[in-house]
Design an enzyme around this catalytic site. Sequence first.
Site: not given
Length: 387
Positions: A172-174, A177
């Site tokens: 999951h890449c913030p 997003g």
Amino acid sequence: MSVLVARKKKKPKVVRRWERLPGRNTFCCDGRIMMARQKGIFYLTLFLILGTCALFFAFECRYLAVQLSPAIPVFAAVLFLFAMATLLRTSFSDPGVIPRALPDEAAFIEMEIEATNGTVPQGQRPPPRIKNFQINNQIVKLKYCYTCKIFRPPRASHCSICDNCVERFDHHCPWVGNCVGKRNYRYFYLFILSLSLLTIYIFTFNIVYVALKSLKIGFLNTLKETPGTVLEVLICFFTLWSVVGLTGFHTFLVALNQTTNEDIKGSWTGKNRVQNPYSHGNIVKNCCEVLCGPLPPSVLDRRGILQQEESTAQEETCTRGSSAQEPTAAQGPGGQEEESNAQQDGSLPHPSAVPVPSLSNAEMPEEKQLTTGELPAPSQDAGQAEH
């Protein structure tokens, strides 16, 4: 007039599937755009890219186009547009979310598990909810997801931030997003690659700009007259190492046909030296499969219209998913699901219960399910292949 009013009142409201999907996602443009709820860092990414490029085009590009070549701003514009296009494609798309089991389907899977494992005496640990699959003569395990009520396919995992099972889950890449999975990994890789080139490009020509100006008015006077250039150099300098390093790391993963989640867990590099069953043993073939292979369609059907019965079932699924609790550590390996810092834990439903995107021939050329009578329990070496 009263008849028309009555007809308007009787007309049912159209409910689309994205309005009832469980998980922690936000949707825009009538379900066409899908993102995670935590989007603050994504806005920071947009601000840094847009701000740095705006300063570069406003100040340095005009001077460099006259002094050196008009191709400098053109090439910078191409890199900028390509980086923005791949960023938005990564952020706004379905990463490969696997639908959760509906109540009837979840009940069917539970009955199947009970029939396979039998009744567990009270006080004893239940057996692990897994299924064994053979891929390229190697056994991998499909684990049961207690949130989605499905058996996750190989390489799938459950993201604890988006609360969804994602096929070929990477991480999951913030910064974008969104989760990075099977359906948007290639765009994520192209984004960080183009962003690395754009950062190097802007940083290099900022240095050239300062050098050319310093020959005329001196170095200190140049720094005083161009504070925007100094800001660009600082942003690019500190961004360069992380972005270029990340691009190099994912280039390594693509060459091995491996995911970040698998690398963190050491699935194929552990002490038992279990080989990656998904690798073709050739860098070119691995790159072609990951970056150039066909993209599977989204199985969510976000803009599909829900019937009243389906809408009720979806609401029940959401309620059960939010109230369900994972087995505690006291239950041991028989009931506990693994979770890593990369947010995993996904599942795959029974093939007759929930539609699941089929795996490509390149991924699972020799896939078959093993029963207890066909093969003995996998050894410790094979156990390292689980996700």
